[in-house]
Design a protein around this motif. Structure first.
Motif, PDB file in Angstrom:
ATOM      1  N   SER A 115      -9.985  -1.102  36.386  1.00  9.99           N
ATOM      2  CA  SER A 115      -9.375  -0.978  35.065  1.00  9.99           C
ATOM      3  C   SER A 115      -8.083  -0.163  35.126  1.00  9.99           C
ATOM      4  O   SER A 115      -7.083  -0.507  34.481  1.00  9.99           O
ATOM      5  CB  SER A 115     -10.353  -0.337  34.084  1.00  9.99           C
ATOM      6  OG  SER A 115     -10.732   0.958  34.518  1.00  9.99           O
ATOM      7  N   VAL A 116      -8.087   0.917  35.913  1.00  9.50           N
ATOM      8  CA  VAL A 116      -6.889   1.744  36.054  1.00  9.50           C
ATOM      9  C   VAL A 116      -5.809   0.982  36.809  1.00  9.50           C
ATOM     10  O   VAL A 116      -4.622   1.044  36.465  1.00  9.50           O
ATOM     11  CB  VAL A 116      -7.230   3.073  36.766  1.00  9.50           C
ATOM     12  CG1 VAL A 116      -5.968   3.876  37.042  1.00  9.50           C
ATOM     13  CG2 VAL A 116      -8.204   3.891  35.917  1.00  9.50           C
ATOM     14  N   ARG A 117      -6.204   0.260  37.828  1.00 13.04           N
ATOM     15  CA  ARG A 117      -5.250  -0.569  38.584  1.00 13.04           C
ATOM     16  C   ARG A 117      -4.592  -1.585  37.661  1.00 13.04           C
ATOM     17  O   ARG A 117      -3.378  -1.841  37.747  1.00 13.04           O
ATOM     18  CB  ARG A 117      -5.984  -1.269  39.717  1.00 13.04           C
ATOM     19  CG  ARG A 117      -5.231  -2.388  40.414  1.00 13.04           C
ATOM     20  CD  ARG A 117      -6.113  -2.964  41.516  1.00 13.04           C
ATOM     21  NE  ARG A 117      -5.618  -4.223  42.014  1.00 13.04           N
ATOM     22  CZ  ARG A 117      -5.968  -5.412  41.530  1.00 13.04           C
ATOM     23  NH1 ARG A 117      -6.795  -5.488  40.497  1.00 13.04           N
ATOM     24  NH2 ARG A 117      -5.507  -6.526  42.061  1.00 13.04           N
ATOM     25  N   ASN A 118      -5.385  -2.170  36.766  1.00 17.84           N
ATOM     26  CA  ASN A 118      -4.836  -3.159  35.842  1.00 17.84           C
ATOM     27  C   ASN A 118      -3.849  -2.542  34.870  1.00 17.84           C
ATOM     28  O   ASN A 118      -2.812  -3.136  34.548  1.00 17.84           O
ATOM     29  CB  ASN A 118      -5.974  -3.828  35.069  1.00 17.84           C
ATOM     30  CG  ASN A 118      -6.879  -4.654  35.967  1.00 17.84           C
ATOM     31  OD1 ASN A 118      -6.534  -4.938  37.114  1.00 17.84           O
ATOM     32  ND2 ASN A 118      -8.043  -5.033  35.448  1.00 17.84           N
ATOM     33  N   VAL A 119      -4.173  -1.342  34.387  1.00 21.67           N
ATOM     34  CA  VAL A 119      -3.256  -0.646  33.485  1.00 21.67           C
ATOM     35  C   VAL A 119      -1.952  -0.317  34.219  1.00 21.67           C
ATOM     36  O   VAL A 119      -0.856  -0.424  33.659  1.00 21.67           O
ATOM     37  CB  VAL A 119      -3.902   0.625  32.921  1.00 21.67           C
ATOM     38  CG1 VAL A 119      -2.888   1.453  32.134  1.00 21.67           C
ATOM     39  CG2 VAL A 119      -5.081   0.275  32.021  1.00 21.67           C
ATOM     40  N   ILE A 168       0.543  -3.117  34.241  1.00 21.35           N
ATOM     41  CA  ILE A 168       1.299  -3.264  32.997  1.00 21.35           C
ATOM     42  C   ILE A 168       2.345  -2.167  32.850  1.00 21.35           C
ATOM     43  O   ILE A 168       3.496  -2.419  32.491  1.00 21.35           O
ATOM     44  CB  ILE A 168       0.333  -3.275  31.802  1.00 21.35           C
ATOM     45  CG1 ILE A 168      -0.630  -4.458  31.927  1.00 21.35           C
ATOM     46  CG2 ILE A 168       1.092  -3.328  30.481  1.00 21.35           C
ATOM     47  CD1 ILE A 168      -1.783  -4.435  30.951  1.00 21.35           C
ATOM     48  N   ILE A 169       1.959  -0.932  33.146  1.00 21.48           N
ATOM     49  CA  ILE A 169       2.861   0.209  32.990  1.00 21.48           C
ATOM     50  C   ILE A 169       4.111   0.045  33.840  1.00 21.48           C
ATOM     51  O   ILE A 169       5.239   0.256  33.374  1.00 21.48           O
ATOM     52  CB  ILE A 169       2.138   1.525  33.347  1.00 21.48           C
ATOM     53  CG1 ILE A 169       1.189   1.928  32.221  1.00 21.48           C
ATOM     54  CG2 ILE A 169       3.131   2.653  33.628  1.00 21.48           C
ATOM     55  CD1 ILE A 169       0.379   3.165  32.525  1.00 21.48           C
ATOM     56  N   VAL A 227       0.582   8.391  34.897  1.00 15.34           N
ATOM     57  CA  VAL A 227       1.798   9.064  34.436  1.00 15.34           C
ATOM     58  C   VAL A 227       2.888   8.945  35.494  1.00 15.34           C
ATOM     59  O   VAL A 227       4.056   8.689  35.196  1.00 15.34           O
ATOM     60  CB  VAL A 227       1.509  10.540  34.121  1.00 15.34           C
ATOM     61  CG1 VAL A 227       2.776  11.256  33.665  1.00 15.34           C
ATOM     62  CG2 VAL A 227       0.416  10.662  33.066  1.00 15.34           C
ATOM     63  N   VAL A 228       2.489   9.110  36.743  1.00 19.43           N
ATOM     64  CA  VAL A 228       3.427   8.966  37.856  1.00 19.43           C
ATOM     65  C   VAL A 228       3.988   7.542  37.887  1.00 19.43           C
ATOM     66  O   VAL A 228       5.169   7.326  38.179  1.00 19.43           O
ATOM     67  CB  VAL A 228       2.739   9.300  39.187  1.00 19.43           C
ATOM     68  CG1 VAL A 228       3.686   9.080  40.364  1.00 19.43           C
ATOM     69  CG2 VAL A 228       2.221  10.735  39.178  1.00 19.43           C
ATOM     70  N   GLY A 229       3.156   6.560  37.540  1.00 12.32           N
ATOM     71  CA  GLY A 229       3.589   5.174  37.530  1.00 12.32           C
ATOM     72  C   GLY A 229       4.731   4.919  36.563  1.00 12.32           C
ATOM     73  O   GLY A 229       5.606   4.094  36.830  1.00 12.32           O
ATOM     74  N   TRP A 248     -10.456  15.857  34.671  1.00 11.77           N
ATOM     75  CA  TRP A 248      -9.547  14.743  34.936  1.00 11.77           C
ATOM     76  C   TRP A 248      -9.804  14.117  36.303  1.00 11.77           C
ATOM     77  O   TRP A 248     -10.280  14.778  37.240  1.00 11.77           O
ATOM     78  CB  TRP A 248      -8.097  15.222  34.862  1.00 11.77           C
ATOM     79  CG  TRP A 248      -7.644  15.569  33.472  1.00 11.77           C
ATOM     80  CD1 TRP A 248      -8.375  15.501  32.317  1.00 11.77           C
ATOM     81  CD2 TRP A 248      -6.348  16.049  33.097  1.00 11.77           C
ATOM     82  NE1 TRP A 248      -7.630  15.911  31.238  1.00 11.77           N
ATOM     83  CE2 TRP A 248      -6.364  16.250  31.692  1.00 11.77           C
ATOM     84  CE3 TRP A 248      -5.183  16.332  33.792  1.00 11.77           C
ATOM     85  CZ2 TRP A 248      -5.274  16.717  30.977  1.00 11.77           C
ATOM     86  CZ3 TRP A 248      -4.087  16.787  33.092  1.00 11.77           C
ATOM     87  CH2 TRP A 248      -4.125  16.974  31.696  1.00 11.77           C
ATOM     88  N   GLU A 249      -9.439  12.862  36.406  1.00 12.88           N
ATOM     89  CA  GLU A 249      -9.480  12.156  37.690  1.00 12.88           C
ATOM     90  C   GLU A 249      -8.058  11.878  38.152  1.00 12.88           C
ATOM     91  O   GLU A 249      -7.152  11.663  37.339  1.00 12.88           O
ATOM     92  CB  GLU A 249     -10.241  10.841  37.552  1.00 12.88           C
ATOM     93  CG  GLU A 249     -11.707  11.006  37.193  1.00 12.88           C
ATOM     94  CD  GLU A 249     -12.418   9.670  37.098  1.00 12.88           C
ATOM     95  OE1 GLU A 249     -11.958   8.696  37.752  1.00 12.88           O
ATOM     96  OE2 GLU A 249     -13.419   9.588  36.363  1.00 12.88           O
ATOM     97  N   ALA A 250      -7.870  11.866  39.472  1.00 14.16           N
ATOM     98  CA  ALA A 250      -6.528  11.636  40.029  1.00 14.16           C
ATOM     99  C   ALA A 250      -5.955  10.297  39.582  1.00 14.16           C
ATOM    100  O   ALA A 250      -4.752  10.168  39.348  1.00 14.16           O
ATOM    101  CB  ALA A 250      -6.584  11.700  41.556  1.00 14.16           C
TER     102      ALA A 250
END
Length: 458
Positions: free
Chosen positions: A278-282, A285-286, A351-353, A343-345
């Motif tokens: 899910s994070v990879r998918n976001v 888009i970002i 945000v870095v993305g 938090w998770e890395a």
């Protein structure tokens, strides 16, 4: 600052032709995003080669070698093709050949199954070589699309539309094909045919609407000899294009860093950050949205504050982004320990993305526009051949360097190499004088116009 007080003979092309030119960026972004940056890179390293109890270091090294080989082939052949394209007025013909080969080789990636490492390497080399040549070929049309003061906006529009194309391609992949895992291999293996079909269909407006300007020059010798002769002449004349030469050296270092990020960012997310699907998918888009915003926003900005200054500003953004990429796991641990957070890395990595996306679109757009400003119209394909040479030589140096370094210290530590490359590029670019570079291109155009029309000599 932008050059003022000069009248350019280049007229702005029609909106339809500019859109047709930009549609090639829209189309080929499916290859960059799905094959090189996100899906196939992760699939190749983690599934097709796999972890052989070495933390994917062999897989990452093989990925590096394949990409570097394709870029080295561009280094060898790019300037020759550029010279012949100028002499024959055949930019569209060369672009079409690269397009067809890219589509065919990318579609064949469907047959690369786990363990079929050599087939994967071969198809990756062929497809990325043809795609990379096409990048140089389409860029060679840029100086014909408008006067110097418009090139930043036009280049930025192309890059921005490219990231929109990437977002469209990524959306289909996320919804229909799923994640790059062994369990999902039978679906995700269709990423090659899909990227090929997307490129095939959406690039059609380019060949319908973009015009081939210029006239073929008469010749009494082979094109290979003509190409070598023109390249030798260009190398000799580079002393007249001092600022272009300096900028290409700066570009060599900056693009080495960019190619590392393009080739390893999502591999880094999978191997170092350990993100969920899910994070990879976001992140998909970002990166596309922020890269499009960066290319478009900085494209308008560079026509006001100067393309050189914009380029340097984007490299500063890159330095900040690379340091943030490297520090994400440690910063997450510090914040959790100091403030009692959970938090998770992978979430901080989003945000870095955003920062990396802004840097990605804007830096490449600015570099392409600056080469366009320094290029006489009748040597545009040849000069963009050297632009392509610098880009791909950068890819060879950066990706092989990262591949070897990560095999020793791991992927996280080796990513700092990019920050050093960007700093060197900034320092070299200090010696570039944009106004002087544009004057050199204009002077060459005036001196050689009559000679080119009569005998094709330059």
């Amino acid at each position: 600052m932008p050059v003022t007080g000069e009248v350019s003979s280049r007229q702005r092309a029609s909106k339809r032709e500019i859109l047709g030119w930009a549609m090639f960026d829209f189309a080929n972004q499916a290859y960059t995003l799905l094959i090189i940056t996100v899906v196939f890179g992760e699939l190749f390293t983690t599934v097709i080669v796999g972890d052989r109890d070495d933390g994917y270091r062999l897989a990452n090294l093989l990925w590096s070698v394949a990409l570097a080989t394709s870029y080295l082939l561009v280094v060898v052949t790019g300037p020759l093709c550029g010279a012949v394209m100028d002499y024959r007025a055949a930019k569209k013909r060369f672009l079409f050949v690269s397009y067809v080969v890219t589509v065919a080789a990318t579609a064949l990636l469907y047959f690369v199954a786990p363990g079929y490492v050599m087939l994967g390497l071969l198809l990756l080399v062929v497809s990325n070589y043809a795609y990379s040549m096409g990048e140089s070929f389409i860029a060679a049309f840029l100086p014909d699309l408008g006067p110097p003061e418009d090139l930043g906006k036009i280049s930025g529009f192309g890059w921005a539309l490219g990231y929109v194309g990437g977002l469209c391609a990524a959306g289909f992949t996320l919804v229909v094909l799923g994640e790059a895992t062994a369990e999902n291999f039978e679906r995700i293996r269709w990423v090659g045919p899909f990227a090929a079909a997307f490129f095939l269909v959406t690039a059609i407006p380019t060949f319908l609407w973009v015009k081939e300007r210029g006239n073929p020059q008469p010749h009494a010798m082979s094109y290979r000899r003509i190409a070598w002769q023109r390249i030798a002449t260009t190398l000799h004349e580079l002393r007249r294009f001092r600022d272009l030469g300096i900028f290409l050296v700066s570009l060599l270092f900056s693009m080495a860093g960019v190619y590392i990020i393009i080739a390893f960012a999502f591999i880094y997310g999978a191997q170092v950050i350990g993100w969920d699907e899910s994070v990879r998918n976001v992140m998909f888009i970002i990166v596309q949205i922020t890269a499009a915003a960066g290319a478009l926003g900085f494209g308008f900005l560079q026509d006001r504050i100067g393309t050189k200054f914009t380029y340097q500003l984007t490299l500063l953004l890159w330095v900040a982004a690379v340091v943030a990429i490297w520090a994400t796991p440690e910063v997450t641990a510090f914040l959790n320990g100091a403030f009692g957070l959970g938090w998770e890395a992978q979430h901080l990595f989003l945000v870095v993305g955003c920062l990396a996306g802004l840097s990605l679109g804007s830096s490449q757009s600015a570099s392409r526009a600056l080469v366009g400003l320094f290029s006489p119209a009748r040597k545009a394909a040849e000069f963009f051949g050297f632009w392509g040479l610098a880009n791909k030589l950068a890819g060879v140096i950066g990706i092989i360097g990262l591949g070897l370094l990560q095999s020793i210290v791991g992927l996280q530590g080796s990513i700092l190499l990019c920050a050093g490359l960007f700093v060197v590029a900034i320092l070299i670019c200090l010696a570039v004088d944009q106004a002087r570079g544009q004057r050199a291109a204009n002077d060459w155009e005036k001196r050689n116009s009559d000679a080119l029309q009569e005998g094709g000599k330059c």
